[in-house]
Motif scaffolding. Sequence first.
Motif, PDB file in Angstrom:
ATOM      1  N   ALA A 520      98.644  74.996 -65.046  1.00  0.00           N
ATOM      2  CA  ALA A 520      97.838  76.074 -65.636  1.00  0.00           C
ATOM      3  C   ALA A 520      96.572  75.516 -66.277  1.00  0.00           C
ATOM      4  O   ALA A 520      95.504  76.140 -66.220  1.00  0.00           O
ATOM      5  N   LYS A 521      96.674  74.325 -66.899  1.00  0.00           N
ATOM      6  CA  LYS A 521      95.492  73.716 -67.508  1.00  0.00           C
ATOM      7  C   LYS A 521      94.539  73.188 -66.447  1.00  0.00           C
ATOM      8  O   LYS A 521      93.316  73.317 -66.560  1.00  0.00           O
ATOM      9  N   ARG A 522      95.119  72.566 -65.423  1.00  0.00           N
ATOM     10  CA  ARG A 522      94.292  71.954 -64.377  1.00  0.00           C
ATOM     11  C   ARG A 522      93.607  72.998 -63.510  1.00  0.00           C
ATOM     12  O   ARG A 522      92.503  72.815 -63.018  1.00  0.00           O
ATOM     13  N   ARG A 523      94.284  74.125 -63.330  1.00  0.00           N
ATOM     14  CA  ARG A 523      93.772  75.167 -62.425  1.00  0.00           C
ATOM     15  C   ARG A 523      93.895  76.522 -63.116  1.00  0.00           C
ATOM     16  O   ARG A 523      94.821  77.279 -62.846  1.00  0.00           O
ATOM     17  N   PRO A 524      92.965  76.865 -63.980  1.00  0.00           N
ATOM     18  CA  PRO A 524      93.110  78.104 -64.758  1.00  0.00           C
ATOM     19  C   PRO A 524      92.924  79.383 -63.952  1.00  0.00           C
ATOM     20  O   PRO A 524      93.322  80.455 -64.402  1.00  0.00           O
ATOM     21  N   TYR A 525      92.299  79.282 -62.754  1.00  0.00           N
ATOM     22  CA  TYR A 525      92.071  80.477 -61.934  1.00  0.00           C
ATOM     23  C   TYR A 525      92.692  80.277 -60.543  1.00  0.00           C
ATOM     24  O   TYR A 525      92.625  79.177 -59.973  1.00  0.00           O
ATOM     25  N   VAL A 526      93.270  81.345 -59.996  1.00  0.00           N
ATOM     26  CA  VAL A 526      93.904  81.294 -58.675  1.00  0.00           C
ATOM     27  C   VAL A 526      93.522  82.547 -57.890  1.00  0.00           C
ATOM     28  O   VAL A 526      93.635  83.670 -58.409  1.00  0.00           O
ATOM     29  N   ILE A 527      93.067  82.345 -56.662  1.00  0.00           N
ATOM     30  CA  ILE A 527      92.834  83.466 -55.738  1.00  0.00           C
ATOM     31  C   ILE A 527      94.063  83.595 -54.855  1.00  0.00           C
ATOM     32  O   ILE A 527      94.487  82.628 -54.212  1.00  0.00           O
ATOM     33  N   ASP A 528      94.673  84.767 -54.813  1.00  0.00           N
ATOM     34  CA  ASP A 528      95.876  84.974 -53.993  1.00  0.00           C
ATOM     35  C   ASP A 528      95.801  86.367 -53.368  1.00  0.00           C
ATOM     36  O   ASP A 528      94.863  87.124 -53.625  1.00  0.00           O
ATOM     37  N   PHE A 529      96.800  86.686 -52.562  1.00  0.00           N
ATOM     38  CA  PHE A 529      96.777  87.944 -51.804  1.00  0.00           C
ATOM     39  C   PHE A 529      98.102  88.684 -51.955  1.00  0.00           C
ATOM     40  O   PHE A 529      99.153  88.086 -52.202  1.00  0.00           O
ATOM     41  N   PHE A 530      98.045  89.995 -51.763  1.00  0.00           N
ATOM     42  CA  PHE A 530      99.252  90.821 -51.726  1.00  0.00           C
ATOM     43  C   PHE A 530      99.005  91.956 -50.743  1.00  0.00           C
ATOM     44  O   PHE A 530      97.889  92.139 -50.239  1.00  0.00           O
ATOM     45  N   ASP A 531     100.049  92.694 -50.432  1.00  0.00           N
ATOM     46  CA  ASP A 531      99.964  93.788 -49.460  1.00  0.00           C
ATOM     47  C   ASP A 531     100.551  95.052 -50.076  1.00  0.00           C
ATOM     48  O   ASP A 531     101.741  95.102 -50.386  1.00  0.00           O
ATOM     49  N   GLU A 532      99.707  96.079 -50.217  1.00  0.00           N
ATOM     50  CA  GLU A 532     100.153  97.361 -50.761  1.00  0.00           C
ATOM     51  C   GLU A 532      99.289  98.459 -50.154  1.00  0.00           C
ATOM     52  O   GLU A 532      98.083  98.526 -50.428  1.00  0.00           O
ATOM     53  N   GLY A 533      99.894  99.296 -49.338  1.00  0.00           N
ATOM     54  CA  GLY A 533      99.173 100.283 -48.539  1.00  0.00           C
ATOM     55  C   GLY A 533      98.143 101.102 -49.284  1.00  0.00           C
ATOM     56  O   GLY A 533      96.989 101.180 -48.893  1.00  0.00           O
ATOM     57  N   ARG A 534      98.528 101.736 -50.398  1.00  0.00           N
ATOM     58  CA  ARG A 534      97.592 102.569 -51.168  1.00  0.00           C
ATOM     59  C   ARG A 534      97.321 101.963 -52.543  1.00  0.00           C
ATOM     60  O   ARG A 534      96.962 102.660 -53.485  1.00  0.00           O
ATOM     61  N   GLY A 535      97.488 100.657 -52.634  1.00  0.00           N
ATOM     62  CA  GLY A 535      97.280  99.986 -53.904  1.00  0.00           C
ATOM     63  C   GLY A 535      95.812  99.727 -54.177  1.00  0.00           C
ATOM     64  O   GLY A 535      94.929 100.000 -53.355  1.00  0.00           O
ATOM     65  N   PRO A 536      95.492  99.158 -55.373  1.00  0.00           N
ATOM     66  CA  PRO A 536      94.108  98.859 -55.726  1.00  0.00           C
ATOM     67  C   PRO A 536      93.538  97.761 -54.828  1.00  0.00           C
ATOM     68  O   PRO A 536      94.283  96.984 -54.230  1.00  0.00           O
ATOM     69  N   PHE A 537      92.213  97.680 -54.782  1.00  0.00           N
ATOM     70  CA  PHE A 537      91.607  96.690 -53.894  1.00  0.00           C
ATOM     71  C   PHE A 537      91.827  95.264 -54.402  1.00  0.00           C
ATOM     72  O   PHE A 537      91.824  94.317 -53.645  1.00  0.00           O
TER      73      PHE A 537
END
Length: 655
Positions: A520-537
């Motif tokens: 968490a200290k070394r990498r404070p930000y993470v870009i990841d993905f999820f799948d939800e049909g009518r979810g937020p962008f």
Amino acid sequence: MTITDTIPNHMSDRLLTEVERQQKYLDRLPDNYAFPLFNASQALESQRRSGYRNSAAAAREIVDNAMEAGATRIDVCFERPKQLKAHQRAESISAIAFIDNGSGMIPRMAQYALSWGSGTHFDEPDFIGKFGFGLPNASINQTRLVEVYTKVAGASVVTKAWLDARHVKSHGLQTIPEPIEAELPSFVQVYLDKNGLAFDHGTVVVWVEPDRISYRKPALMKEHLVDDFGVTYRYLLPKISLYVDGAKVEPVDPIFLTPEARYFRAEDKGGAIMSQDWNIPVKYARDEDRVLSLTKVESIDELDPNDPSLEAAGAIYVRVARFPYGFAEHSKAKIETDSHRRFEIRKSRRGMSFVRAGREIETVDVFPKSMKDLSKGLGKWPLLQSYAYHWGVEVRFDPQLDEIFGITNDKQTVRPLEDLWRLFASEGIDAALNRENNHQSKMRSEEKERQRQREARKAATATVAERVSAQADSIGGQKPRINERDKVKVREEAEQEAKRRAKVDQTSIAQARQAVEEEAKRRPYVIDFFDEGRGPFYKPQWANGGQIAVMINRQHPFFQAFYAPLLELEGGGQAKQALDVLLIALARAELGIEDETCAAWYEAQRERAWSTFLFDAYKMLQQTSAPADEETAENVVEVNLVEEAVDDAEMAAAE
């Protein structure tokens, strides 16, 4: 005068009572109508709509007949139209010819062969066919006009017989016309000449202007027949040569245990494994109550050829194949591999393959499964879901056991007796298939966990966007801090992650907890993905020990119309990293809000206002361009990882 005397002949059937409808059709019959067993016109139309799933299934009947006639070579060729009709393509099929070098037929036999029930192998059950329905049944299913050209050895001329459903009368005696002398169709002769073939003896069956074929384009029909014939005749192709439009058909074993077949790989090189096989001698005989039953033969003494109660005897061969991981897998890449081709074969043959006299009849994809079936001793069979792509089972038998397997007259389906399922269950075949299913389930779960660990190791390296965002925090002196209301939740999730890692990596909880905190200290930000049909962008969330995770929704049009296509543009990789920085800034701001009411307002805006607006707007935008599919989404992640590795190498070199 009765009520039926007043019915207008043109009146719609739906306005008539059942009795009125009966009288309407009876009134159409001539006075001397003899009431034949079959009404030819209606029977032909009925036959055209039954029996065959596709053109390959119908074509098998013609190939079967050629094999039974002793052919060593069979060719299928197509005629393209010489003059195009309205809306007709040049690359379309106007006729299909089946050419064989078998014994041929004498003229009267050619005429006889076009009538139903005209087979010559009723007393010889060892042949592929015996019902005498194949030629007319299959042909009429695909076309209204079938022509048969035939010649026996030593004959000076070719004989032509035909069946034309277009000219069959509604009533009266219907017959096959007298055969005539004729020349082979020009496209057939051209094909023979091109391939250096003579027509000294044999038969040519031509489907003229077929109107119910599966594919109109020759290339697609060729592929359709080659693929089907390769599997259907896999055990017979070593004895005969079969060609479709010049391409030789090679055998394909759908459980991939035959060394001579396409897509085979040796077991020691990662190929299919025969996990179990059976050779079950059986008899089908009447018991003391004169009821026919199927039983296993324990001793040869049980078989007395003079026993009047014995209906049939023979052997049933069963083998089960197991496929290693990766052997038959769906490929999302554009390039086809043998693994992908095996998977495509398994898609249409997931289940139990039944092979009669070396010729596949059908793959049954429904096993007995009800509680009633189980109580009757029919076995406890696995559900044929996705794991069934990765194991196979084949049942081979001889024609004398046809009644046990319920072979239909078109040789397209099997309807096994309950006794057969009961026999299989007593031999433990159902248990063996369940073991294969469970093995695949366990193996794939383990592989998913290994894949997850590999992805976790890959994800340990921050992307360019994640790194520059962390550097911006250092420059500004304002690193993200977990707000008071989220601290308990973040702490609990970090502890759960530490326990999971300790179990997977076989380390102590303390070591795993320290690893989570350091990450968490070394990498404070993470870009990841999820799948939800009518979810937020996208949605921001706290991750491992206080990381800010930007979760991008691959099912939202924002990803499909904007995010994923960026990498297809020149310089798109840099634009994608810039967009990630923007999303990190938004996520950082939202998660840093201390006031609970204000935080709820931001969440509502993101989910109900921004995401809804973007969903509708990007959907409209997609109407003018092809959306990125799921394959693109996964490829984007892979490209990201490649870019990250390159960036890391460049930064290391610079340092």
